[in-house]
Enzyme design. Structure first.
Site, short mmCIF file in Angstrom:
data_model
loop_
_atom_site.label_atom_id
_atom_site.label_comp_id
_atom_site.label_asym_id
_atom_site.label_seq_id
_atom_site.Cartn_x
_atom_site.Cartn_y
_atom_site.Cartn_z
N CYS A 1 0.83 -1.22 0.00
CA CYS A 1 0.00 0.00 0.00
C CYS A 1 0.85 1.26 0.00
O CYS A 1 0.50 2.23 -0.63
CB CYS A 1 -0.92 0.13 1.18
SG CYS A 1 -1.21 -1.11 2.31
N VAL B 1 0.25 4.29 -2.44
CA VAL B 1 -0.29 5.58 -1.97
C VAL B 1 0.55 6.73 -2.51
O VAL B 1 0.03 7.77 -2.93
CB VAL B 1 -0.37 5.62 -0.42
CG1 VAL B 1 -0.59 7.02 0.09
CG2 VAL B 1 -1.48 4.71 0.07
S1 SF4 Z 1 0.37 -2.46 5.18
FE1 SF4 Z 1 -0.74 -2.81 3.25
S2 SF4 Z 1 0.61 -4.05 1.98
FE2 SF4 Z 1 1.41 -4.12 4.05
S3 SF4 Z 1 0.51 -6.00 4.88
FE3 SF4 Z 1 -0.84 -4.32 5.46
S4 SF4 Z 1 -2.40 -4.23 3.85
FE4 SF4 Z 1 -0.70 -5.47 3.08
#
Ligand code: SF4
Length: 513
Positions: A153, A157
């Site tokens: 993410c 982002v």
């Molecule tokens: S922060 Fe985002 S990418 Fe990382 S484990 Fe959690 S949901 Fe998955």
């Protein structure tokens, strides 16, 4: 203290020793500010009611114990099915530790994946430098044949563009210009691990196929299994059935050896997987067949774009599921289904008939990925059972429609319900208000088993608290036989538990069932 060199206790008996019981009681009373026991009991009882169920199912703003993981985990699993491929996740180390541990805890095998170790500065200024250094380190240290890049993410982002980052890294000399670095954007805040799987398989195809000429080979097909925690047993079973049929195909994304390396004194960072040359040549197949439609929608679209015919199934489990698979292969290749497989089918049907008295009318709750839930519900209906609650946190409206069509095709499904997008806390309410005989899903259901008293069968990913289940197939007629036996064993264990009190219930503690 009870712990000593002469008497080493595991944590389960250790924390039941009087010293620890007393310590934990004091901790609770003095530091945890607990609510009064009576109030807690009232709340617990409230959560078992229809009134609470209505509120719980209407809940929109919070997810509790979802039956899914985030996209990059699916991408890491997908990459493990290609020859000497290292997963490179562009994002923070913590996320990648989660994918590695999740896969390792399930398969009981090391699961290699690296990250670009993005921290605060990369989150603000972008992670290009991390990509340049990371690809160079991965290439040099782990000597993969291919590096498959996905994102967390954080990278999504801030909008890091993988195509240009990889190009930049190649320009900087991190890896040779012609080195294979397929990639997939896998934003973790939408979709689930099945979308990450789909994106990565499509990314690999695009990397090798884009702009290449295609010469169709009639009767040749590509087979994609989809995200499957039982890939070790299932892939081998699928390959066995296909070898009996004598067909020409390419198994795309085969992680069965990677997640089942032998102990022979040699550590294998890479094992098995679809050969890169085979992936290149797979462009020429006439067909691509997916064993799990909801795992491969974007990949299927791309295969259509390059000119291939596409077919997809919903987890070929049980009689009808395996029939559909074999008939599709026969249609694609023009090869007959051999007598040996017809016999296997007959043996599964015979076994189901032998046990019919114990299966008919049994009620089930099933959760997991959409294709798995569909395939399992279809098999339960074949046994005369009723899949009352079918839940997929990553299920879509289209899946819901297909599930309802499945229910409409059977006389045993008038009370069956489908729950797309709901979590396991919703399942808890369903089990309290409309109880079933058996719950089928992953290890995360053990809390539902404890709370609601519904026996749990672990038949999908992830299974952390039991060992080696994934080594045995669920797919095909042989897999159906195993699932059937596993279900029956659970029912018989429950019967034995209910009937074992001497002189009270043991008039039904039968030797022969
Ligand atoms: S922060 Fe985002 S990418 Fe990382 S484990 Fe959690 S949901 Fe998955």
């Amino acid at each position: 203290m009870p712990q000593s060199a002469e008497k080493v206790l595991d944590h389960a008996p250790l924390f039941r020793e009087p010293e620890y019981v007393e310590m934990l009681k004091n901790k609770k009373e003095n530091f945890e500010c607990p609510h009064p026991g009576e109030w807690v009991d009232d709340q617990r009882e409230l959560t078992k009611t229809w009134e609470y169920r209505e509120k719980n199912l209407a809940r929109e703003a919070l997810v509790v114990n979802p039956a899914k993981a985030c996209q990059p985990l699916g991408a890491v699993f997908a990459a493990a099915g290609f020859e000497k491929t290292m997963s490179f996740v562009h994002g923070s180390q913590g996320c990648v530790a989660y994918y590695r541990s999740h896969l390792s805890r399930h398969f009981k095998e090391p699961s290699s994946a690296v990250s670009s170790s993005m921290t605060e500065d990369a989150a603000v200024f972008g992670g290009l430098k991390n990509m340049i250094d990371g690809l160079a380190n991965t290439y040099t240290l782990y000597e993969p044949k291919m590096i498959a890049v996905s994102t967390t993410c954080m990278a999504e982002v801030i909008g890091d563009d993988l195509r240009s980052f990889i190009e930049n890294a190649k320009n900087e000399g991190s890896v040779p210009a012609d080195y294979d670095v397929p990639f997939a954007h896998t934003p973790a805040f939408v979709g689930s691990h099945v979308d990450g799987y789909d994106n990565m398989v499509r990314g690999v195809f695009e990397h090798f196929w884009k702009g290449q000429p295609r010469t169709e080979i009639k009767g040749r097909f590509n087979l994609i299994p989809g995200f499957d925690g039982f890939c070790v047993g299932n892939n081998r079973e699928i390959k066995r059935m296909l070898s009996l049929m004598g067909v020409d195909y390419t198994f795309i994304q085969d992680a069965s050896d990677q997640y089942d390396t032998p102990s022979d004194g040699e550590y294998r960072m890479y094992d098995g997987g679809t050969k890169i040359d085979d992936v290149k040549d797979a462009l020429n197949a006439e067909w691509t067949l997916s064993l799990q439609h909801y795992n491969t929608r974007k990949t299927e679209d791309y295969c259509k774009e390059v000119g291939q015919k596409v077919a997809s199934l919903h987890y070929p489990l049980g009689v009808r599921g395996t029939d559909d698979f074999l008939m599709k292969v026969s249609e694609m290749t023009g090869k007959e289904i051999p007598e040996a497989l017809r016999m296997e089918r007959g043996r599964l049907v015979d076994a189901m008939a032998d046990s019919q008295a114990y299966l008919h009318g049994k009620k089930y709750a099933i959760y997991g990925d959409p294709d798995f839930v569909y395939g399992m519900a279809r098999f339960i209906l074949e046994t005369g059972g009723e899949p009352i609650h079918c839940l997929a946190t990553n299920g879509s409206a289209a899946w819901e429609v297909e599930m309802k069509e499945l229910f409409a095709s059977s006389p045993f499904s008038k009370d069956c319900q489908v729950w797309a997008g709901k979590d396991l806390w919703a399942m808890r309410s369903l089990l309290f208000t409309e109880p079933v005989d058996l719950l089928i899903g992953s290890s995360y259901g053990k809390y539902l088993e404890r709370d609601t008293g519904t026996p749990l069968l672990r038949l999908t990913f992830p299974i952390f608290d039991r060992h080696h289940h994934h080594r045995f197939p669920l797919m095909g007629y042989q897999g159906g036989l195993r699932v059937l036996t596993t279900i029956l064993d659970k029912f018989f264990d429950v019967y034995d538990q209910q009937t074992m009190i001497p002189s009270k219930t043991d008039y039904s503690f039968d030797l022969t069932r």
